[in-house]
Design a protein around this motif. Structure first.
Motif, PDB file in Angstrom:
ATOM      1  N   TYR A 165       0.835  -1.202   0.000  1.00  0.00           N
ATOM      2  CA  TYR A 165       0.000   0.000   0.000  1.00  0.00           C
ATOM      3  C   TYR A 165       0.873   1.257   0.000  1.00  0.00           C
ATOM      4  CZ  TYR A 165      -4.048   2.894   0.435  1.00  0.00           C
ATOM      5  OH  TYR A 165      -5.015   3.829   0.171  1.00  0.00           O
ATOM      6  N   ARG A 168       2.213   1.630  -3.460  1.00  0.00           N
ATOM      7  CA  ARG A 168       1.170   2.075  -4.397  1.00  0.00           C
ATOM      8  C   ARG A 168       0.901   3.566  -4.231  1.00  0.00           C
ATOM      9  NH1 ARG A 168      -3.541  -1.343  -2.603  1.00  0.00           N
ATOM     10  NH2 ARG A 168      -4.729  -0.083  -4.066  1.00  0.00           N
ATOM     11  N   LEU A 179      -5.998  -4.459  -7.233  1.00  0.00           N
ATOM     12  CA  LEU A 179      -5.132  -4.117  -6.094  1.00  0.00           C
ATOM     13  C   LEU A 179      -5.946  -3.679  -4.876  1.00  0.00           C
ATOM     14  CD1 LEU A 179      -2.149  -2.366  -7.947  1.00  0.00           C
ATOM     15  CD2 LEU A 179      -2.304  -4.730  -7.130  1.00  0.00           C
ATOM     16  N   ILE A 180      -7.013  -2.935  -5.093  1.00  0.00           N
ATOM     17  CA  ILE A 180      -7.861  -2.525  -3.964  1.00  0.00           C
ATOM     18  C   ILE A 180      -8.567  -3.758  -3.384  1.00  0.00           C
ATOM     19  CG2 ILE A 180      -9.899  -1.202  -3.251  1.00  0.00           C
ATOM     20  CD1 ILE A 180      -9.172   0.895  -5.356  1.00  0.00           C
ATOM     21  N   SER A 183      -6.168  -5.912  -1.445  1.00  0.00           N
ATOM     22  CA  SER A 183      -5.716  -5.208  -0.242  1.00  0.00           C
ATOM     23  C   SER A 183      -6.768  -5.330   0.865  1.00  0.00           C
ATOM     24  CB  SER A 183      -5.475  -3.734  -0.599  1.00  0.00           C
ATOM     25  OG  SER A 183      -5.379  -2.936   0.548  1.00  0.00           O
ATOM     26  N   ILE A 184      -8.001  -5.027   0.534  1.00  0.00           N
ATOM     27  CA  ILE A 184      -9.074  -5.062   1.534  1.00  0.00           C
ATOM     28  C   ILE A 184      -9.338  -6.494   1.996  1.00  0.00           C
ATOM     29  CG2 ILE A 184     -11.565  -4.695   1.879  1.00  0.00           C
ATOM     30  CD1 ILE A 184     -11.293  -2.211   0.072  1.00  0.00           C
ATOM     31  N   LYS A 187      -6.782  -8.344   4.352  1.00  0.00           N
ATOM     32  CA  LYS A 187      -6.849  -7.942   5.763  1.00  0.00           C
ATOM     33  C   LYS A 187      -8.079  -8.551   6.434  1.00  0.00           C
ATOM     34  CE  LYS A 187      -6.155  -3.763   4.293  1.00  0.00           C
ATOM     35  NZ  LYS A 187      -5.976  -2.342   4.034  1.00  0.00           N
ATOM     36  N   PHE A 207     -12.984   6.204  -3.542  1.00  0.00           N
ATOM     37  CA  PHE A 207     -12.027   5.745  -4.558  1.00  0.00           C
ATOM     38  C   PHE A 207     -12.736   5.489  -5.878  1.00  0.00           C
ATOM     39  CE2 PHE A 207      -9.234   4.204  -1.015  1.00  0.00           C
ATOM     40  CZ  PHE A 207      -8.126   4.922  -1.391  1.00  0.00           C
TER      41      PHE A 207
HETATM   42  N1  URA Z   1      -8.593   0.456   1.395  1.00  0.00           N
HETATM   43  C1  URA Z   1      -7.643  -0.491   1.537  1.00  0.00           C
HETATM   44  O1  URA Z   1      -7.506  -1.081   2.585  1.00  0.00           O
HETATM   45  N2  URA Z   1      -6.854  -0.771   0.491  1.00  0.00           N
HETATM   46  C2  URA Z   1      -6.963  -0.156  -0.691  1.00  0.00           C
HETATM   47  O2  URA Z   1      -6.229  -0.465  -1.610  1.00  0.00           O
HETATM   48  C3  URA Z   1      -7.946   0.840  -0.841  1.00  0.00           C
HETATM   49  C4  URA Z   1      -8.766   1.119   0.238  1.00  0.00           C
END
Ligand code: URA
Ligand code: CA
Length: 433
Positions: A165, A168, A179-180, A183-184, A187, A207
């Motif tokens: 992140y 990026r 990628l978003i 990423s989300i 987690k 976004f």
């Molecule tokens: N929130 C995130 O955790 N990751 C992203 O890439 C965008 C928003």
């Protein structure tokens, strides 16, 4: 395997295998692949996109890059909620105790705000004494006792995402759907919930600037969730104007208290019902969304949701008397009104720019290292579609300096008063597969 060959493969439009993606994530997390090679790959992904299989492999590899939280000792179906970010988005503060009060356990890990988007942790820290750092054991005990706890994300959760992140952010590769999504979801998978409701925001303050992109991001994340055996639903919500009236940390805690008492702004409450109903159905406390909504409405009117919030504050070391005296959170030295220059109807409240105005007052941070001022922010008195008379206050500015000319200028530019306005849509779509 050599990273340069994998970059070339992706550049030429071929599909990376699960093994190749795992290799990239592992080697990058352990700092064996340098940032310049990873940057090249990220830009290639930005342009060439990824297949569902690639995105899932990337997500799982990132989720596996660090610690995974085990919530199995919490009774019931743990339902998480995640928003892709917004302005004045007070939802989690209301939703977590609301859903918990009807019996769905909420073990929530939240983040801090960056730029014009706020973060739940910063908001909670405006409550004197509130602890966002609990040991995993205490966290689990709290959820078993009171059905809800909200804490900061553990440092070792998806470390691959943390590194990626940051990279990026400085290589112009944040707004990429694969990628978003990875990423989300990485987690969320590492955080151990059984089910998740995604609030995919769309509009100027999000976004995803348009509905088509929000739809694609939602479908992508829901599919990843299913493949990872995490029951997932998404709500596409509007973030063209800020949510509710308050933008700013302490101000949003006050707004959350009012909403939990049934006195909050309609749009915020409606958003909480929309997301909350899904959480309650996923948590198997109701069969249908209608039934779930009735339960939530009762939890507001009976005071159960408000009491759960009060208990959560107390259990996490906070001063719960702010629930009965929320005005104690109004610590800004100056309250300055913003009078309307013309008569008409509010046609637009540009969310991101209004978020920037709050940030200029000190409510948000430009870089991760900056400190924030919990007392400052904005309270909007008019939302899109509202009538306004010349001289009437559009907003109150809560500030610790009297020099607010720049903030006022920004607000006047981004609160547009016209002769008519389109009715705003709060929930655009609900996506379940
Ligand atoms: N929130 C995130 O955790 N990751 C992203 O890439 C965008 C928003
Ligand atoms: Ca708000």
């Amino acid at each position: 395997m050599r990273m340069v060959d994998l970059i070339e493969k992706k550049r030429d439009g071929e599909v990376l295998t699960k093994e190749e993606i795992k290799f990239i994530v592992q080697e990058y997390t352990s700092e064996k692949i340098p940032d310049y090679q990873m940057s090249a790959l990220l830009m290639t992904i930005f342009y060439k996109d990824m297949t569902d299989e690639e995105i899932t492999a990337l997500t799982l590899a990132m989720a596996d890059s660090g610690e995974k939280i085990d919530l199995s000792t919490i009774e019931g179906i743990k339902v998480d909620k995640h928003s892709t970010g917004g302005v004045g988005d007070t939802t989690t503060l209301v939703l977590a105790p609301l859903v918990a009060s009807v019996g769905v356990p909420v073990a929530k890990m939240s983040g801090r705000g960056l730029g014009y988007t706020g973060g739940t942790l910063d908001k909670l820290e405006s409550i004197p004494g509130f602890q966002i750092e609990l040991s995993e054991q205490t966290f689990i005990e709290e959820v078993n006792k009171n059905k809800v706890a909200v804490i900061g994300q553990s440092g070792d959760l998806a470390p691959a995402d943390k590194r990626l992140y940051a990279l990026r952010d400085v290589t112009a590769t944040v707004p990429s759907i694969p990628l978003i999504a990875s990423s989300i979801m990485s987690k969320k998978i590492a955080a151990g919930a059984d089910a998740i409701v995604l609030d995919v925001t769309t509009g100027e303050g999000a976004f995803m600037k348009n509905l088509a992109d929000a739809r694609r991001l939602s479908h992508t994340m829901v599919r990843i969730g299913e493949l990872a055996e995490l029951k997932t639903m998404a709500v596409i919500s509007d973030m063209s104007q800020p949510l509710g009236q308050a933008i700013g940390n302490g101000l949003e805690v006050i707004e959350a208290i009012e909403t939990l008492q049934g006195k909050g702004p309609d749009d915020l409450l409606e958003m909480c019902y929309a997301l909350g109903s899904q959480m309650v159905v996923l948590g198997k406390k109701a069969e249908t969304l209608e039934e779930a909504r009735t339960l939530l409405e009762e939890a507001i009117s009976s005071g159960a949701a408000f009491n759960t919030f009060k208990k959560m504050i107390k259990n996490q070391g906070g001063d719960e008397t702010i629930c009965t005296n929320p005005e104690r959170l109004l610590t800004a030295q100056f309250e300055i009104e913003l009078p309307a220059k013309t008569t008409g109807i509010v046609a637009k409240l540009v969310a991101n720019e209004i978020g920037v105005a709050a940030m200029m007052l000190g409510a948000g941070r430009q870089t991760k290292e900056e400190t924030i001022d919990h007392g400052v922010g904005l309270k909007l008195h008019k939302k899109v579609g509202d009538q306004v008379k010349k001289g009437e206050s559009l907003a109150t500015i809560y500030s610790n300096t009297e020099q607010v000319e720049e903030v006022k200028k920004k607000l006047y530019q981004n609160i547009r008063i016209e002769e008519s306005a389109d009715e705003p849509t709060l929930v655009h779509e609900i996506i379940i597969e």
